[in-house]
Design a protein around this motif. Structure first.
Motif, short mmCIF file in Angstrom:
data_model
loop_
_atom_site.label_atom_id
_atom_site.label_comp_id
_atom_site.label_asym_id
_atom_site.label_seq_id
_atom_site.Cartn_x
_atom_site.Cartn_y
_atom_site.Cartn_z
N GLN A 1 -22.05 -50.27 -142.73
CA GLN A 1 -21.36 -50.87 -141.59
C GLN A 1 -21.58 -52.38 -141.53
N LYS B 1 -11.09 -35.34 -145.53
CA LYS B 1 -11.60 -36.71 -145.55
C LYS B 1 -10.50 -37.65 -145.06
N ARG C 1 -13.48 -47.55 -146.26
CA ARG C 1 -14.35 -46.50 -145.73
C ARG C 1 -13.65 -45.14 -145.76
N PRO D 1 -20.22 -38.50 -140.67
CA PRO D 1 -20.76 -39.12 -141.89
C PRO D 1 -19.64 -39.81 -142.68
N ALA D 2 -20.00 -40.85 -143.40
CA ALA D 2 -19.00 -41.61 -144.14
C ALA D 2 -19.64 -42.35 -145.30
N PHE D 3 -18.82 -42.87 -146.18
CA PHE D 3 -19.28 -43.77 -147.23
C PHE D 3 -18.26 -44.89 -147.36
N THR E 1 -28.23 -46.84 -147.85
CA THR E 1 -27.24 -45.90 -147.32
C THR E 1 -25.86 -46.23 -147.88
N ASN E 2 -25.07 -45.18 -148.11
CA ASN E 2 -23.68 -45.37 -148.51
C ASN E 2 -22.76 -45.54 -147.31
N ASP E 3 -23.31 -45.24 -146.12
CA ASP E 3 -22.56 -45.38 -144.88
C ASP E 3 -22.69 -46.83 -144.41
N LYS F 1 -18.02 -48.08 -137.32
CA LYS F 1 -17.20 -46.87 -137.34
C LYS F 1 -16.74 -46.53 -135.93
N LEU G 1 -14.19 -41.36 -144.05
CA LEU G 1 -14.88 -40.50 -143.09
C LEU G 1 -14.83 -39.07 -143.59
#
Length: 208
Positions: free
Chosen positions: A105, A136, A128, A54-56, A101-103, A48, A130
């Motif tokens: 990378q 968002k 992705r 935070p992100a998914f 985690t849904n984030d 990121k 953010l």
């Protein structure tokens, strides 16, 4: 009380820097040579740009076999679970990326029992989102990996160079963290001396 609050500022900065370094993301190119009958990791990392946000993300893998002209969807990962799409890879693909985690990378996958038919180009696609306080922002990243399957392992220079770059990056980041911690320690020590010095001067003043 104000002096005490000032002392907490460098402490919080140190904790912030330590957290950022602990969750550091380094993009490393995947190996490109797989060995017949062995396992092989298809590495795909998309860091990121805003690590504090935070992100998914979801990750999709596509494959274009040698001699073919179109990509075929083979694997999809979303909501912390993955599934194989292409029958050619049944029971041979496993998630090897970010866990719990849904984030996401690290979107790497692992091929079990590699065959010569696995030679070709793989496409890794990150989708992705953010999550900012009021909106968002959606972004994506695509990476291509050309894989050649051989009968016997021969480590190429590209693989060695990528590994060296990865270790050098980690060492530099650790040194940077050490410098930040020393700086914070000295700042705290200097801030603690200021109130003590002022108290000593007041005690030396003659009483009226």
């Amino acid at each position: 009380m104000s002096a005490l609050r000032l002392l907490w500022v460098p402490v919080l900065l140190c904790l912030t820097h330590a957290w950022l370094c602990h969750g550091v993301c380094v993009e490393v190119d995947s190996d490109t040579e797989a060995v017949m009958g062995k396992g092989f990791k298809l590495a795909c990392i998309s860091c990121k740009m805003r690590g504090e946000v935070p992100a998914f993300a979801t990750v999709d893998w596509w494959f274009m076999a040698k001699g073919e002209s179109e990509f075929v969807h083979i694997y999809s990962y979303a909501n912390m679970s993955g599934y194989i799409v292409d029958d050619r890879f049944d029971d041979r693909l496993a998630w090897n990326g970010s866990k719990k985690t849904n984030d996401v990378q690290d979107g790497s996958i692992f091929i079990l029992n590699v065959t010569f038919n696995d030679t070709g180009t793989y496409r890794c696609f990150f989708d992705r989102t953010l999550v900012f306080p009021k909106y968002k922002y959606r972004t994506d990243a695509t990476k291509f990996i050309n894989i050649n399957v051989v009968g016997k392992a021969t480590r190429g220079m590209a693989s060695i160079f990528s590994e060296i770059i990865m270790y050098v990056s980690l060492i530099v980041l650790q040194l940077w963290l050490l410098v930040e911690m020393v700086y914070c320690y000295r700042t705290i020590a200097a801030a603690e001396k200021i109130p003590r010095a002022s108290v000593s001067k007041k005690s030396l003043k003659p009483k009226a």
